[in-house]
Motif scaffolding. Structure first.
Motif, PDB file in Angstrom:
ATOM      1  N   VAL A 203     -13.059  61.496 -90.431  1.00  0.00           N
ATOM      2  CA  VAL A 203     -13.197  62.719 -89.649  1.00  0.00           C
ATOM      3  C   VAL A 203     -14.202  62.499 -88.522  1.00  0.00           C
ATOM      4  O   VAL A 203     -15.290  61.972 -88.745  1.00  0.00           O
ATOM      5  CB  VAL A 203     -13.653  63.891 -90.539  1.00  0.00           C
ATOM      6  N   SER A 204     -13.839  62.910 -87.330  1.00  0.00           N
ATOM      7  CA  SER A 204     -14.747  62.805 -86.190  1.00  0.00           C
ATOM      8  C   SER A 204     -15.874  63.834 -86.325  1.00  0.00           C
ATOM      9  O   SER A 204     -15.761  64.816 -87.061  1.00  0.00           O
ATOM     10  CB  SER A 204     -13.990  63.052 -84.888  1.00  0.00           C
ATOM     11  N   ARG A 205     -16.936  63.597 -85.587  1.00  0.00           N
ATOM     12  CA  ARG A 205     -18.031  64.565 -85.588  1.00  0.00           C
ATOM     13  C   ARG A 205     -17.542  65.916 -85.084  1.00  0.00           C
ATOM     14  O   ARG A 205     -17.895  66.959 -85.635  1.00  0.00           O
ATOM     15  CB  ARG A 205     -19.182  64.065 -84.718  1.00  0.00           C
ATOM     16  N   ASN A 206     -16.705  65.903 -84.057  1.00  0.00           N
ATOM     17  CA  ASN A 206     -16.191  67.152 -83.525  1.00  0.00           C
ATOM     18  C   ASN A 206     -15.383  67.908 -84.579  1.00  0.00           C
ATOM     19  O   ASN A 206     -15.487  69.134 -84.700  1.00  0.00           O
ATOM     20  CB  ASN A 206     -15.323  66.890 -82.293  1.00  0.00           C
ATOM     21  N   GLY A 207     -14.583  67.171 -85.367  1.00  0.00           N
ATOM     22  CA  GLY A 207     -13.823  67.807 -86.435  1.00  0.00           C
ATOM     23  C   GLY A 207     -14.721  68.433 -87.479  1.00  0.00           C
ATOM     24  O   GLY A 207     -14.477  69.555 -87.948  1.00  0.00           O
ATOM     25  N   MET A 208     -15.775  67.719 -87.851  1.00  0.00           N
ATOM     26  CA  MET A 208     -16.723  68.245 -88.834  1.00  0.00           C
ATOM     27  C   MET A 208     -17.400  69.520 -88.320  1.00  0.00           C
ATOM     28  O   MET A 208     -17.534  70.513 -89.045  1.00  0.00           O
ATOM     29  CB  MET A 208     -17.765  67.176 -89.159  1.00  0.00           C
ATOM     30  N   LEU A 209     -17.804  69.500 -87.046  1.00  0.00           N
ATOM     31  CA  LEU A 209     -18.471  70.675 -86.470  1.00  0.00           C
ATOM     32  C   LEU A 209     -17.518  71.866 -86.383  1.00  0.00           C
ATOM     33  O   LEU A 209     -17.901  73.003 -86.679  1.00  0.00           O
ATOM     34  CB  LEU A 209     -19.019  70.337 -85.084  1.00  0.00           C
ATOM     35  N   GLU A 210     -16.267  71.610 -85.992  1.00  0.00           N
ATOM     36  CA  GLU A 210     -15.291  72.698 -85.909  1.00  0.00           C
ATOM     37  C   GLU A 210     -14.988  73.284 -87.279  1.00  0.00           C
ATOM     38  O   GLU A 210     -14.855  74.505 -87.435  1.00  0.00           O
ATOM     39  CB  GLU A 210     -13.995  72.205 -85.265  1.00  0.00           C
ATOM     40  N   ALA A 211     -14.887  72.421 -88.296  1.00  0.00           N
ATOM     41  CA  ALA A 211     -14.582  72.889 -89.652  1.00  0.00           C
ATOM     42  C   ALA A 211     -15.700  73.772 -90.197  1.00  0.00           C
ATOM     43  O   ALA A 211     -15.441  74.828 -90.802  1.00  0.00           O
ATOM     44  CB  ALA A 211     -14.348  71.703 -90.577  1.00  0.00           C
ATOM     45  N   THR A 212     -16.940  73.350 -90.001  1.00  0.00           N
ATOM     46  CA  THR A 212     -18.059  74.143 -90.526  1.00  0.00           C
ATOM     47  C   THR A 212     -18.209  75.449 -89.752  1.00  0.00           C
ATOM     48  O   THR A 212     -18.533  76.493 -90.330  1.00  0.00           O
ATOM     49  CB  THR A 212     -19.369  73.333 -90.494  1.00  0.00           C
ATOM     50  N   GLU A 213     -17.928  75.410 -88.448  1.00  0.00           N
ATOM     51  CA  GLU A 213     -17.960  76.634 -87.650  1.00  0.00           C
ATOM     52  C   GLU A 213     -16.865  77.596 -88.116  1.00  0.00           C
ATOM     53  O   GLU A 213     -17.073  78.810 -88.213  1.00  0.00           O
ATOM     54  CB  GLU A 213     -17.781  76.292 -86.172  1.00  0.00           C
ATOM     55  N   TRP A 214     -15.692  77.051 -88.430  1.00  0.00           N
ATOM     56  CA  TRP A 214     -14.567  77.866 -88.918  1.00  0.00           C
ATOM     57  C   TRP A 214     -14.938  78.572 -90.226  1.00  0.00           C
ATOM     58  O   TRP A 214     -14.736  79.786 -90.371  1.00  0.00           O
ATOM     59  CB  TRP A 214     -13.352  76.969 -89.118  1.00  0.00           C
ATOM     60  N   LEU A 215     -15.469  77.810 -91.166  1.00  0.00           N
ATOM     61  CA  LEU A 215     -15.839  78.402 -92.448  1.00  0.00           C
ATOM     62  C   LEU A 215     -16.913  79.477 -92.265  1.00  0.00           C
ATOM     63  O   LEU A 215     -16.821  80.565 -92.849  1.00  0.00           O
ATOM     64  CB  LEU A 215     -16.324  77.309 -93.413  1.00  0.00           C
ATOM     65  N   ALA A 216     -17.918  79.180 -91.465  1.00  0.00           N
ATOM     66  CA  ALA A 216     -18.980  80.165 -91.238  1.00  0.00           C
ATOM     67  C   ALA A 216     -18.432  81.436 -90.597  1.00  0.00           C
ATOM     68  O   ALA A 216     -18.767  82.550 -91.007  1.00  0.00           O
ATOM     69  CB  ALA A 216     -20.080  79.551 -90.360  1.00  0.00           C
ATOM     70  N   ARG A 217     -17.566  81.267 -89.613  1.00  0.00           N
ATOM     71  CA  ARG A 217     -17.028  82.429 -88.905  1.00  0.00           C
ATOM     72  C   ARG A 217     -16.252  83.349 -89.833  1.00  0.00           C
ATOM     73  O   ARG A 217     -16.302  84.579 -89.706  1.00  0.00           O
ATOM     74  CB  ARG A 217     -16.129  81.955 -87.757  1.00  0.00           C
TER      75      ARG A 217
END
Length: 255
Positions: free
Chosen positions: A237-251
């Motif tokens: 997983v790319s860093r961007n993917g990790m950041l998007e996934a955690t942002e998605w869950l938080a949102r």
């Protein structure tokens, strides 16, 4: 953030919270690691989530991490689906404990990488209480994937240690958790997918095909399902993917 090493029942886990929020009920995520990995390897996801005010539970899967039984890679690989189904079963226990201990605000989200993403897809199929999910390099087509794995072993001249009857019983059990057979069970819940197009460990195309079929179930809430693909990425997983996934869950979990 605060990291606590705990054991709930027989499940070793890392329990991560924002600093000074250990005793506070918080939006919560259970996040599963990948094959031949361990709970500590997903601390970067936990850090991002804790920074956003979430509680994170990182369990060790059966035969992994603190639950290792000294098996070699082949022995563990042959028990792949046993591990996945055990994690799905244990998620029900973790869910009960989260509420018993008064740790969560609302229902938890679930996510995972590779084998953990596969686990998450099966869990979404059978647990309607999961509020949101992040599938990183995962797959929900259990029967198709299991058949491909067995064919791959056999093409290498490896004799699988199961009878034809046992094989059919296993595939029948996996069908219960197979997302492609139960798409209506997703019920519009928020799901984020990330997958590299060059992934040869968990192939890209079957998951993308499943997503396109699943998307038809989301016509009323198209914003609740996202598939991010990266053309040059493999099974990492790319860093961007990790950041998007955690942002998605938080949102979708923070009220």
């Amino acid at each position: 953030m605060k990291v606590q090493r705990q054991v709930w029942g027989h499940v070793p886990l890392l329990h991560i919270t924002p600093e000074r929020k250990v005793e506070t009920a918080l939006p919560t995520v259970v996040f599963f690691h990948g094959h031949m990995s361990a709970k500590e390897h997903n601390l970067h996801y936990a850090y991002q989530l804790a920074e956003k005010g979430l509680r994170v539970i990182l369990p060790d899967a059966h035969l992994h991490g603190e639950r290792s039984e000294g098996l070699d890679d082949v022995q563990i690989s042959l028990r792949f689906w046993e591990i996945v189904l055990t994690s799905i079963e244990e998620l029900a226990f973790l869910h009960k404990e989260i509420h018993k201990q008064g740790l969560a605000v609302g229902e938890p989200g679930v996510g995972g990488t590779s084998m953990g993403g596969i686990t998450t897809m099966g869990a979404l199929t059978v647990y309607p209480w999961i509020k949101a999910a992040a599938i990183m390099m995962g797959a929900g087509n259990y029967v198709e994937l299991a058949q491909a794995q067995m064919a791959q072993y056999e093409s290498r001249g490896f004799q699988l240690p199961i009878s034809a009857e046992e094989r059919e019983k296993m595939l029948s059990t996996l069908a219960v958790f197979d997302s492609s057979h139960h798409m209506e069970n997703f019920n519009g819940r928020p799901i984020y997918f990330w997958h590299g197009e060059q992934d040869v460990t968990v192939p890209f195309e079957p998951t993308h095909r499943l997503f396109k079929e699943l998307k038809k179930q989301y016509e009323a809430v198209p914003e609740n399902i996202v598939f991010k693909r990266e053309r040059e990425a493999g099974h990492a997983v790319s860093r961007n993917g990790m950041l998007e996934a955690t942002e998605w869950l938080a949102r979708h979990l923070v009220q």
